[in-house]
Design an enzyme around this catalytic site. Structure first.
Site, PDB file in Angstrom:
ATOM      1  N   ARG A   1     -11.129   9.717   1.189  1.00 31.43           N
ATOM      2  CA  ARG A   1     -11.080  10.415   2.482  1.00 31.43           C
ATOM      3  C   ARG A   1     -12.281  11.340   2.624  1.00 31.43           C
ATOM      4  O   ARG A   1     -12.787  11.533   3.724  1.00 31.43           O
ATOM      5  CB  ARG A   1      -9.748  11.142   2.649  1.00 31.43           C
ATOM      6  CG  ARG A   1      -8.594  10.136   2.807  1.00 31.43           C
ATOM      7  CD  ARG A   1      -7.225  10.779   2.914  1.00 31.43           C
ATOM      8  NE  ARG A   1      -6.179   9.745   2.860  1.00 31.43           N
ATOM      9  CZ  ARG A   1      -4.891   9.999   2.629  1.00 31.43           C
ATOM     10  NH1 ARG A   1      -4.483  11.238   2.464  1.00 31.43           N
ATOM     11  NH2 ARG A   1      -4.010   9.013   2.587  1.00 31.43           N
TER      12      ARG A   1
ATOM     13  N   LYS B   1       0.851  -1.189   0.000  1.00 31.30           N
ATOM     14  CA  LYS B   1       0.000   0.000   0.000  1.00 31.30           C
ATOM     15  C   LYS B   1       0.887   1.240   0.000  1.00 31.30           C
ATOM     16  O   LYS B   1       1.647   1.471   0.941  1.00 31.30           O
ATOM     17  CB  LYS B   1      -0.916   0.009   1.220  1.00 31.30           C
ATOM     18  CG  LYS B   1      -1.765   1.268   1.279  1.00 31.30           C
ATOM     19  CD  LYS B   1      -2.835   1.201   2.324  1.00 31.30           C
ATOM     20  CE  LYS B   1      -3.618   2.500   2.355  1.00 31.30           C
ATOM     21  NZ  LYS B   1      -4.692   2.461   3.358  1.00 31.30           N
TER      22      LYS B   1
ATOM     23  N   LYS C   1      -1.990  -1.574  -3.931  1.00 28.80           N
ATOM     24  CA  LYS C   1      -2.873  -0.410  -3.924  1.00 28.80           C
ATOM     25  C   LYS C   1      -2.051   0.866  -3.989  1.00 28.80           C
ATOM     26  O   LYS C   1      -1.119   0.987  -3.188  1.00 28.80           O
ATOM     27  CB  LYS C   1      -3.703  -0.449  -2.641  1.00 28.80           C
ATOM     28  CG  LYS C   1      -4.552   0.771  -2.402  1.00 28.80           C
ATOM     29  CD  LYS C   1      -5.179   0.686  -1.052  1.00 28.80           C
ATOM     30  CE  LYS C   1      -5.907   1.983  -0.791  1.00 28.80           C
ATOM     31  NZ  LYS C   1      -6.398   2.069   0.553  1.00 28.80           N
TER      32      LYS C   1
HETATM   33  C1  PBG Z   1      -7.278   3.745   5.048  1.00 23.58           C
HETATM   34  C2  PBG Z   1      -7.744   3.446   3.675  1.00 23.58           C
HETATM   35  C3  PBG Z   1      -7.596   4.322   2.624  1.00 23.58           C
HETATM   36  C4  PBG Z   1      -8.188   3.725   1.520  1.00 23.58           C
HETATM   37  C5  PBG Z   1      -8.684   2.487   1.918  1.00 23.58           C
HETATM   38  N1  PBG Z   1      -8.392   2.325   3.276  1.00 23.58           N
HETATM   39  C6  PBG Z   1      -7.041   5.706   2.553  1.00 23.58           C
HETATM   40  C7  PBG Z   1      -5.828   6.055   3.260  1.00 23.58           C
HETATM   41  O1  PBG Z   1      -4.897   5.259   3.435  1.00 23.58           O
HETATM   42  O2  PBG Z   1      -5.773   7.215   3.672  1.00 23.58           O
HETATM   43  C8  PBG Z   1      -8.239   4.375   0.180  1.00 23.58           C
HETATM   44  C9  PBG Z   1      -9.109   3.784  -0.830  1.00 23.58           C
HETATM   45  C10 PBG Z   1      -9.395   4.651  -1.983  1.00 23.58           C
HETATM   46  O3  PBG Z   1      -8.789   5.732  -2.196  1.00 23.58           O
HETATM   47  O4  PBG Z   1     -10.277   4.267  -2.736  1.00 23.58           O
HETATM   48  N2  PBG Z   1      -7.119   2.729   5.906  1.00 23.58           N
END
Ligand code: PBG
Length: 335
Positions: free
Chosen positions: A212, A202, A259
């Site tokens: 967000r 990630k 991701k």
């Molecule tokens: C946070 C989380 C995020 C996403 C999924 N889980 C955002 C972040 O790390 O701030 C993002 C998913 C998306 O942008 O579609 N645990």
């Protein structure tokens, strides 16, 4: 004049010359069973549109089972659940995450009571619950996220979600050691059948903005500068991403994930070649938003670009794709 005829031993266009042969020889196909729809759940009583995610709504708890039933009839086999909780219950320590009746737990129960054949993947991280929007609790001086303290909370949170009926828990926090701690906690609580889909590679991406907005984890005015760089990966780091995935596999992950997806196809391919685990990819909110934004201006054709973006992620080696397009593609493939 005789018709020119090159003496070519190989003519690749023979394999592309009509629709039948093209369809027969497609190497990669999209099917709804491989697509997971992220679903936002809210306490409200109405569906709430999300401006930066056209076509996606936060779904009220009272409609969640019905909405998921609709996804199931489109042939989708999984959803990823995310809560948008009221800002009044957010705290610096995100303690609402351990409330045994928290919104996403109630949503999971509602889905599991009324629906079969749809796998529920529950995100495990603290960002929907903390005032600062970080994925964990902060260290005493507030300068960083406290790794081991966060892991203890996440393990408890995972058990809560397993009890509610989640088929998979999906730690998205990037703390060290969380997969092992979650596996041990699930097993000791009698949930050896609950899987772990680890957000392994990630990246600290700038493409998470619309998400967000959807869960309300954007930086509050006056809060310190927001960076997840001390736990999420630097976008240029390939080897480190592969080490993360290797470690998650060793700690007991059932599925590893990359991701974002579309800008990280090389990482998907690398992982596909290194592991025998299923590889998932998350086409994140910003990837979805940019395709929609261009289509709204008439600059790109929505459906064609959507399908091409997903096909490319599959071709790179992803077995599963989490995508905000899942419902739309499911609908199109059923037509
Ligand atoms: C946070 C989380 C995020 C996403 C999924 N889980 C955002 C972040 O790390 O701030 C993002 C998913 C998306 O942008 O579609 N645990």
């Amino acid at each position: 004049m005789t018709k020119p005829c090159l003496q070519l031993p190989v003519r690749l266009r023979r394999l592309r010359r009509d629709a039948a042969v093209r369809e027969m020889l497609r190497e990669t196909v999209l099917t709804p069973a491989q697509l997971i729809q992220p679903v936002f759940v809210t306490e409200g009583s109405e569906q709430e549109p999300i401006a930066s995610l056209p076509g996606i709504h936060r779904i009220p708890l009272c409609q969640i089972a019905e909405y998921c039933g609709h996804l199931r009839t489109l042939g989708l086999r999984g959803i990823a659940l995310f809560p948008k909780i009221s800002s009044e219950v957010k705290t610096a320590d995100g303690r609402e995450a351990l409330n045994p009746d928290t919104l996403v737990v109630r949503a999971t129960r509602a889905i599991k009571e009324r629906l079969s054949g749809l796998l529920v993947f529950n995100d495990i991280a603290l960002d929907p619950y903390t005032t600062h929007g970080h994925d964990g609790i902060l260290t005493g001086d507030g300068a960083d996220v406290d790794n081991d303290g966060t892991v203890a909370i996440l393990a408890e949170m995972a058990v809560l979600h397993a009890q509610a009926g989640a088929d998979f828990v999906a730690p998205s926090d990037m703390m060290d050691g969380r997969v092992r701690a979650i596996r041990e906690a699930l097993d000791s609580a009698g949930h050896s059948g609950t899987g772990i889909m680890a957000y392994s590679a990630k990246f600290a991406s700038a493409f998470y903005g619309p998400f967000r907005e959807a869960v309300g984890s954007l930086r509050q005015p006056g809060a310190p500068r927001f960076s997840k760089a001390s736990y999420q990966l630097a976008p240029g780091n390939r080897r480190e991403a592969l080490r993360e995935a290797e470690l998650d596999e060793a700690e007991g992950a059932d599925i590893v994930m990359v991701k974002p997806a579309g800008f990280y196809l090389d990482i998907i391919r690398d992982l596909r070649e290194r592991t025998e685990l299923p590889v998932a990819a998350y086409q994140v909110s910003g990837e979805y938003a940019q395709i929609h934004a261009a289509a709204e201006r008439g600059w790109l054709e929505l459906e064609a670009v959507r399908d091409e973006s997903l096909l490319a992620i599959r071709r790179a080696g992803a077995d599963l794709i989490l995508t905000y397009f899942a419902e739309a593609v499911g609908g199109a493939l059923n037509r």
